[in-house]
Design an enzyme around this catalytic site. Structure first.
Site, short mmCIF file in Angstrom:
data_model
loop_
_atom_site.label_atom_id
_atom_site.label_comp_id
_atom_site.label_asym_id
_atom_site.label_seq_id
_atom_site.Cartn_x
_atom_site.Cartn_y
_atom_site.Cartn_z
N ARG A 14 2.67 1.29 -16.56
CA ARG A 14 2.29 0.85 -15.20
C ARG A 14 0.85 1.25 -14.86
NH1 ARG A 14 0.01 2.50 -10.63
NH2 ARG A 14 1.03 4.52 -10.90
N HIS A 206 -0.24 14.41 -10.59
CA HIS A 206 -0.63 13.11 -11.18
C HIS A 206 -2.16 13.11 -11.23
CE1 HIS A 206 -0.15 8.51 -11.32
NE2 HIS A 206 -1.43 8.65 -11.01
N HIS A 208 -5.77 11.97 -12.73
CA HIS A 208 -6.66 11.11 -13.52
C HIS A 208 -7.77 12.01 -14.08
CE1 HIS A 208 -5.03 7.04 -12.67
NE2 HIS A 208 -4.41 7.72 -11.72
N CYS A 239 -7.13 2.75 -11.50
CA CYS A 239 -6.58 1.98 -10.38
C CYS A 239 -7.58 0.90 -10.01
CB CYS A 239 -6.33 2.92 -9.20
SG CYS A 239 -5.81 2.04 -7.71
P1 HMG Z 1 -0.51 -7.92 2.17
O1 HMG Z 1 -1.42 -9.06 1.88
O2 HMG Z 1 -0.82 -7.06 3.35
O3 HMG Z 1 1.02 -8.41 2.25
O4 HMG Z 1 -0.44 -7.00 0.88
P2 HMG Z 1 1.74 -9.46 3.17
O5 HMG Z 1 3.09 -8.89 3.45
O6 HMG Z 1 0.87 -9.88 4.31
O7 HMG Z 1 1.94 -10.71 2.19
C1 HMG Z 1 0.84 -11.47 1.71
C2 HMG Z 1 1.25 -12.21 0.44
O8 HMG Z 1 1.64 -11.28 -0.58
C3 HMG Z 1 2.44 -13.14 0.62
O9 HMG Z 1 2.26 -14.19 -0.32
C4 HMG Z 1 3.59 -12.32 0.16
O10 HMG Z 1 4.66 -13.10 -0.32
C5 HMG Z 1 2.98 -11.53 -0.99
P3 HMG Z 1 1.60 -15.62 0.11
O11 HMG Z 1 2.47 -16.09 1.26
O12 HMG Z 1 0.19 -15.33 0.52
O13 HMG Z 1 1.71 -16.42 -1.14
N1 HMG Z 1 3.63 -10.24 -1.22
C6 HMG Z 1 4.22 -9.87 -2.38
N2 HMG Z 1 4.36 -10.51 -3.55
C7 HMG Z 1 5.03 -9.85 -4.53
N3 HMG Z 1 5.52 -8.60 -4.39
C8 HMG Z 1 5.40 -7.93 -3.22
C9 HMG Z 1 4.73 -8.59 -2.16
N4 HMG Z 1 4.43 -8.21 -0.90
C10 HMG Z 1 3.77 -9.22 -0.34
N5 HMG Z 1 5.88 -6.71 -3.10
C11 HMG Z 1 0.66 -5.46 -0.57
C12 HMG Z 1 0.33 -5.81 0.87
C13 HMG Z 1 1.22 -4.05 -0.57
C14 HMG Z 1 1.71 -6.43 -1.08
C15 HMG Z 1 -0.61 -5.57 -1.42
O14 HMG Z 1 -1.62 -4.83 -0.82
C16 HMG Z 1 -0.40 -5.09 -2.83
O15 HMG Z 1 0.33 -5.70 -3.61
N6 HMG Z 1 -1.03 -3.97 -3.20
C17 HMG Z 1 -0.80 -3.41 -4.52
C18 HMG Z 1 -1.79 -2.39 -4.83
C19 HMG Z 1 -1.45 -1.73 -6.14
O16 HMG Z 1 -0.54 -2.10 -6.85
N7 HMG Z 1 -2.26 -0.73 -6.46
C20 HMG Z 1 -2.09 0.01 -7.67
C21 HMG Z 1 -0.90 0.90 -7.65
S1 HMG Z 1 -1.15 2.41 -6.71
C22 HMG Z 1 -1.92 3.47 -7.82
O17 HMG Z 1 -2.29 3.07 -8.88
C23 HMG Z 1 -2.03 4.90 -7.43
C24 HMG Z 1 -1.02 5.81 -8.11
O18 HMG Z 1 -1.14 5.76 -9.52
C25 HMG Z 1 -1.27 7.25 -7.67
C26 HMG Z 1 -2.74 7.64 -7.79
O19 HMG Z 1 -3.26 7.74 -8.90
O20 HMG Z 1 -3.33 7.77 -6.73
C27 HMG Z 1 0.41 5.43 -7.74
MG MG Z 2 -2.63 6.77 -10.67
#
Ligand code: HMG
Ligand code: MG
Length: 301
Positions: A14, A206, A208, A239
Site C-alpha cells: 500500500r 510509522h 519514513h 506519499c
Molecule cells: P473528496 O473529493 O473530498 O470526496 O475526496 P467526495 O466525497 O466529495 O467525492 C468526490 C468523488 O470521489 C466522487 O466521485 C466520489 O464517488 C469519489 P465523482 O462523483 O466525482 O466521480 N470518492 C471515492 N471513490 C472511491 N473510493 C472512495 C471515495 N470517496 C469518494 N473511498 C477522499 C475525499 C478522501 C476520497 C480523497 O481525498 C482521497 O481519496 N484521498 C486519498 C488520499 C490518499 O490515499 N493518500 C495516501 C494515503 S495516506 C498516507 O500515505 C499516510 C500514511 O502512510 C501515514 C503517514 O505516512 O503519514 C497512512
Molecule cells: Mg506513510
C-alpha cells in the site's frame, strides 16, 4: 528494558506502491503479499479504498484483495477514508481497516480534502460500522513531527489528534513521520503525547526514512517500550501528497536491527530479502534497503 518481541506490519503493497507512476499489475501486488507472508510477516497493509482519481495506483484494490491466498494467522489491512471506501472495502473482508488523519490542518486538506474536525465526522461512522462488523480499527496519524506545508508540528497537536481518534473509538494509533524529518527526541515527544490517550500496546511507529533517521527513531521508540512498527519491504514508497518524501524504513533494515539486538520478529530475513528482490525487479530499480544490498552482495560473492 527493550521489548523482547516486535510486530512489524509491512505496508509495502500500500504505502510502498501507492506513489508509483507506472501501473503495477494486480498480479505483482498479489505475488508481493504472498512473498511477504512466506517470509513470516503476520500483518500486511494490502491496499486502500480511496478515490482512484486521487490515487490511481490503488484502483485495483478489490482485485488485489480477491487474489490473495490468505494464510492462517496473517492479518490483512486496508485504508478506508470514508463510508464509501468502507462499504467497498468490507466486501473484500479485511481483518483491519485504517482511517487516516493528520496532526496538521494543511496536510489534512491536501491528503483527504477536509479539515481535521471534518475528518473525524467522516471517520466516526466508519469506525462504528467496522467495529459492529468485528473489524479491528487502526488510525494513522500523519505529520506528527513535521508537515510539508506547515513545518514543525508540536506534540500538543499529536495529543489532540490522538484524543479525537480515541473519542470516536479507534482502537490503535500509528504515529507517523510522513516526511521523515523526525529525530529521536522529537519522535519520543510525539509518542509520549499519544501515550496520554492510548495504552502502550495500542500504539505503533510509522517512520519514513527521507533523512535517514528512521532506524534511530525506531530504537528511540523501543526505548519507550513501543513494540509495533510499520515498515516497507525494500524501503518502497512515499506519499503522493508529501512531495519529496521517500518510502518507509525498509523492513529488511529493521529486521536486521532487531535480530541483532536479540529481539524476535518471527521473520526470516533471507526470504524477506527475496521478497524485496522480487518487487525491486518488477519495478526495474535497486532496493532502497541497505541490509538487502549488503546481503545480496554477500550472496553474489
Ligand atoms: P473528496 O473529493 O473530498 O470526496 O475526496 P467526495 O466525497 O466529495 O467525492 C468526490 C468523488 O470521489 C466522487 O466521485 C466520489 O464517488 C469519489 P465523482 O462523483 O466525482 O466521480 N470518492 C471515492 N471513490 C472511491 N473510493 C472512495 C471515495 N470517496 C469518494 N473511498 C477522499 C475525499 C478522501 C476520497 C480523497 O481525498 C482521497 O481519496 N484521498 C486519498 C488520499 C490518499 O490515499 N493518500 C495516501 C494515503 S495516506 C498516507 O500515505 C499516510 C500514511 O502512510 C501515514 C503517514 O505516512 O503519514 C497512512
Ligand atoms: Mg506513510
Amino acid at each position: 528494558m527493550l521489548p523482547s518481541r516486535v510486530k512489524l506490519v509491512d505496508v509495502g503493497p500500500r504505502d510502498g506502491l501507492q506513489n508509483e507512476k507506472q501501473p503495477v499489475p494486480a498480479a505483482t501486488k498479489i505475488a508481493l503479499v504472498h512473498k511477504l507472508q512466506a517470509a513470516g510477516l503476520r500483518e500486511i497493509e494490502v491496499t486502500s479504498f480511496v478515490s482512484p482519481k486521487w490515487v490511481p495506483q490503488m484502483a485495483d484494490n478489490a482485485e488485489v484483495m480477491a487474489g490473495i491466498q490468505r494464510q492462517a494467522g496473517v492479518r490483512y489491512s486496508v485504508l478506508t477514508p470514508n463510508m464509501q471506501g468502507f462499504e467497498a472495502a468490507v466486501k473484500s473482508r479485511p481483518d483491519e481497516i485504517v482511517v487516516f488523519g493528520a496532526a496538521s490542518e494543511a496536510f489534512s486538506h491536501k491528503n483527504i480534502n477536509c479539515s481535521i474536525a471534518e475528518s473525524m465526522a467522516r471517520f466516526a461512522p466508519v469506525v462504528s460500522a467496522a467495529r459492529a462488523a468485528g473489524i479491528y480499527v487502526r488510525g494513522a496519524m500523519s505529520c506528527t513531527v513535521g508537515c510539508p506545508y506547515e513545518g514543525e508540528v508540536a506534540p500538543e497537536r499529536v495529543g489532540y489528534l490522538a484524543k479525537l481518534m480515541k473519542d470516536i473509538g479507534v482502537q490503535h494509533v500509528g504515529v507517523a513521520d510522513t516526511i521523515g524529518v523526525g529525530t529521536p527526541r522529537k519522535i519520543q515527544a510525539a509518542l509520549e503525547a499519544t501515550l496520554q490517550h492510548y495504552a502502550l500496546d495500542d500504539v505503533s511507529g510509522h517512520f519514513h526514512d527521507t533523512y535517514g533517521q528512521a532506524l534511530a527513531n525506531t530504537l528511540a521508540s523501543l526505548e519507550l517500550g513501543v513494540w509495533q512498527f510499520d515498515t516497507s519491504v525494500a524501503g518502497l514508497g512515499g506519499c503522493p501528497y508529501a512531495k519529496g518524501a521517500t518510502g518507509n524504513v525498509a523492513t529488511e533494515d529493521v529486521v536486521y536491527l532487531l535480530h541483532g539486538m536479540g529481539i524476535d520478529t518471527g521473520i526470516d530475513l533471507d526470504r524477506l530479502v527475496d521478497a524485496g528482490v522480487f518487487i525491486s525487479e518488477a519495478l526495474g530499480r535497486q532496493t532502497s534497503s541497505r541490509v538487502a544490498r549488503a546481503l545480496l552482495s554477500k550472496r553474489a560473492g
